[in-house]
Design an enzyme around this catalytic site. Sequence first.
Site, PDB file in Angstrom:
ATOM      1  N   ALA A 180      -2.022  -4.217  -0.928  1.00  0.00           N
ATOM      2  CA  ALA A 180      -2.801  -5.152  -1.738  1.00  0.00           C
ATOM      3  C   ALA A 180      -3.383  -6.205  -0.793  1.00  0.00           C
ATOM      4  CB  ALA A 180      -1.898  -5.794  -2.777  1.00  0.00           C
TER       5      ALA A 180
ATOM      6  N   GLY B 290       0.839  -1.607  -1.464  1.00  0.00           N
ATOM      7  CA  GLY B 290       0.014  -1.032  -2.531  1.00  0.00           C
ATOM      8  C   GLY B 290      -0.635   0.287  -2.151  1.00  0.00           C
TER       9      GLY B 290
ATOM     10  N   GLU C  17       1.996   2.811  -2.792  1.00  0.00           N
ATOM     11  CA  GLU C  17       2.128   2.884  -4.258  1.00  0.00           C
ATOM     12  C   GLU C  17       0.991   3.711  -4.856  1.00  0.00           C
ATOM     13  OE1 GLU C  17       2.554  -1.437  -4.181  1.00  0.00           O
ATOM     14  OE2 GLU C  17       4.308  -1.212  -5.455  1.00  0.00           O
TER      15      GLU C  17
ATOM     16  N   GLU D 151       6.479  -5.489   1.770  1.00  0.00           N
ATOM     17  CA  GLU D 151       6.278  -6.707   0.977  1.00  0.00           C
ATOM     18  C   GLU D 151       7.308  -7.800   1.260  1.00  0.00           C
ATOM     19  OE1 GLU D 151       5.978  -3.627  -0.210  1.00  0.00           O
ATOM     20  OE2 GLU D 151       4.253  -3.503  -1.545  1.00  0.00           O
TER      21      GLU D 151
HETATM   22  N1  CAA Z   1      -4.720  -7.394   3.010  1.00  0.00           N
HETATM   23  C1  CAA Z   1      -5.796  -8.020   3.515  1.00  0.00           C
HETATM   24  N2  CAA Z   1      -6.285  -7.775   4.741  1.00  0.00           N
HETATM   25  C2  CAA Z   1      -5.621  -6.851   5.488  1.00  0.00           C
HETATM   26  C3  CAA Z   1      -4.500  -6.168   5.031  1.00  0.00           C
HETATM   27  C4  CAA Z   1      -4.042  -6.459   3.712  1.00  0.00           C
HETATM   28  N3  CAA Z   1      -2.989  -5.824   3.159  1.00  0.00           N
HETATM   29  N4  CAA Z   1      -4.058  -5.345   6.010  1.00  0.00           N
HETATM   30  C5  CAA Z   1      -4.899  -5.512   7.050  1.00  0.00           C
HETATM   31  N5  CAA Z   1      -5.848  -6.419   6.741  1.00  0.00           N
HETATM   32  C6  CAA Z   1      -6.946  -6.900   7.589  1.00  0.00           C
HETATM   33  C7  CAA Z   1      -6.441  -7.818   8.677  1.00  0.00           C
HETATM   34  O1  CAA Z   1      -6.256  -9.130   8.178  1.00  0.00           O
HETATM   35  C8  CAA Z   1      -7.538  -7.717   9.700  1.00  0.00           C
HETATM   36  O2  CAA Z   1      -8.611  -8.508   9.268  1.00  0.00           O
HETATM   37  P1  CAA Z   1      -9.439  -9.386  10.371  1.00  0.00           P
HETATM   38  O3  CAA Z   1     -10.034  -8.378  11.315  1.00  0.00           O
HETATM   39  O4  CAA Z   1     -10.452 -10.097   9.538  1.00  0.00           O
HETATM   40  O5  CAA Z   1      -8.445 -10.267  11.038  1.00  0.00           O
HETATM   41  C9  CAA Z   1      -7.989  -6.259   9.573  1.00  0.00           C
HETATM   42  O6  CAA Z   1      -7.513  -5.812   8.295  1.00  0.00           O
HETATM   43  C10 CAA Z   1      -7.367  -5.354  10.621  1.00  0.00           C
HETATM   44  O7  CAA Z   1      -5.968  -5.539  10.600  1.00  0.00           O
HETATM   45  P2  CAA Z   1      -5.090  -5.922  11.892  1.00  0.00           P
HETATM   46  O8  CAA Z   1      -5.916  -6.669  12.876  1.00  0.00           O
HETATM   47  O9  CAA Z   1      -3.822  -6.559  11.408  1.00  0.00           O
HETATM   48  O10 CAA Z   1      -4.815  -4.457  12.466  1.00  0.00           O
HETATM   49  P3  CAA Z   1      -3.571  -3.986  13.333  1.00  0.00           P
HETATM   50  O11 CAA Z   1      -3.886  -2.622  13.804  1.00  0.00           O
HETATM   51  O12 CAA Z   1      -3.200  -5.013  14.331  1.00  0.00           O
HETATM   52  O13 CAA Z   1      -2.353  -3.894  12.267  1.00  0.00           O
HETATM   53  C11 CAA Z   1      -1.317  -3.308  10.193  1.00  0.00           C
HETATM   54  C12 CAA Z   1      -2.406  -2.971  11.237  1.00  0.00           C
HETATM   55  C13 CAA Z   1       0.074  -3.063  10.783  1.00  0.00           C
HETATM   56  C14 CAA Z   1      -1.537  -2.356   9.010  1.00  0.00           C
HETATM   57  C15 CAA Z   1      -1.461  -4.772   9.750  1.00  0.00           C
HETATM   58  O14 CAA Z   1      -2.810  -5.006   9.398  1.00  0.00           O
HETATM   59  C16 CAA Z   1      -0.605  -5.150   8.588  1.00  0.00           C
HETATM   60  O15 CAA Z   1       0.584  -5.344   8.756  1.00  0.00           O
HETATM   61  N6  CAA Z   1      -1.211  -5.262   7.387  1.00  0.00           N
HETATM   62  C17 CAA Z   1      -0.525  -5.738   6.216  1.00  0.00           C
HETATM   63  C18 CAA Z   1       0.394  -4.668   5.648  1.00  0.00           C
HETATM   64  C19 CAA Z   1       1.131  -5.197   4.447  1.00  0.00           C
HETATM   65  O16 CAA Z   1       1.895  -6.126   4.537  1.00  0.00           O
HETATM   66  N7  CAA Z   1       0.894  -4.571   3.292  1.00  0.00           N
HETATM   67  C20 CAA Z   1       1.508  -4.966   2.049  1.00  0.00           C
HETATM   68  C21 CAA Z   1       0.645  -5.951   1.326  1.00  0.00           C
HETATM   69  S1  CAA Z   1       1.429  -6.674  -0.076  1.00  0.00           S
HETATM   70  C22 CAA Z   1       1.333  -5.505  -1.300  1.00  0.00           C
HETATM   71  O17 CAA Z   1       0.816  -4.414  -1.124  1.00  0.00           O
HETATM   72  C23 CAA Z   1       1.947  -5.937  -2.609  1.00  0.00           C
HETATM   73  C24 CAA Z   1       2.019  -4.889  -3.646  1.00  0.00           C
HETATM   74  O18 CAA Z   1       2.855  -4.053  -3.672  1.00  0.00           O
HETATM   75  C25 CAA Z   1       1.079  -4.964  -4.765  1.00  0.00           C
END
Ligand code: CAA
Length: 260
Positions: free
Chosen positions: A66, A111, A114, A134
């Site tokens: 998400a 998400g 999911e 999360e």
């Molecule tokens: N939401 C919003 N933006 C996201 C995102 C997310 N879940 N995941 C990645 N992005 C964005 C980053 O912010 C980044 O944007 P910018 O270039 O503007 O800075 C871009 O995508 C590229 O990401 P990274 O630079 O972080 O890429 P990376 O290769 O270094 O890392 C990753 C990749 C490990 C997937 C890392 O992006 C990450 O950890 N993402 C978040 C994963 C996460 O926590 N997901 C769960 C979200 S909460 C949820 O899903 C709740 C639910 O159940 C409903």
Amino acid sequence: MTYSNILVEYHEQIATVTINRPKALNALNTVTLQELSQVVHDLANNSSIRVVILTGSGEKAFVAGADIAEMNTKTPMEARSFSQLGQRLMNLIESLPQPVIAAINGFALGGGLELAMACDIRLAGENARFGQPEVNLGIPAGFGGTQRLPRLVGSGRASEILLTADLFDAQEAFRMGLVNRVYPKEDLQEQAMAMAKRIASKAPIAVQLTKSAIYKGANMDLISGQDYEAEVFALTFHTEDRKNGFRAFLEKTQTEFLGK
Ligand code: CAA
């Protein structure tokens, strides 16, 4: 219809739905969830489509979760609505008459996992990485992950994934039965299309009723599930496809299923 964050392509009887926010690793924001819901709703009413493939755009991600930036400013009430919007989408995918194949082409986190779990069949590229991270953010999974993951991999494994937030690779996902098959990443889309075509060549009503029996049965006791199975089994005996399928077998010929 055109969408800002979704691409829909049609190839014969197969629709490929691609989540298209590669700069945000295809993160699910409200607009994307709404657009996906609209696409799924439209596909449910499109009888010319027999199978759906769901995938992410770009090299890196299926869906990285998400949208964290959007969620950051939400009040608790808004967070509940957002969670329910995601849950409704997952339920809509599960109840779509046509089977849905997830082609997991990279990160399937939060998400994103999911979303993949709401699909009927999960195929992964060998570069795919999975997890429910999360709790790293101070929240639990909110699009059905606490419910679907234990049902798919058992409560022990699901608890480890949801509580540690550890990521795992495609082979590990395969070993725990979370994905059906793992392919070299350059072969994934072709393999997903090949499987979609195999399913699309079968009798569509039988395929749809089989999907329905699997999902309805998962929420029923065994006897009720079997009752439902007997009903859908009987229903197919009204269809031309059943008659033609049996005739072709008995006469040692082939038939093309017409979905009626
Ligand atoms: N939401 C919003 N933006 C996201 C995102 C997310 N879940 N995941 C990645 N992005 C964005 C980053 O912010 C980044 O944007 P910018 O270039 O503007 O800075 C871009 O995508 C590229 O990401 P990274 O630079 O972080 O890429 P990376 O290769 O270094 O890392 C990753 C990749 C490990 C997937 C890392 O992006 C990450 O950890 N993402 C978040 C994963 C996460 O926590 N997901 C769960 C979200 S909460 C949820 O899903 C709740 C639910 O159940 C409903």
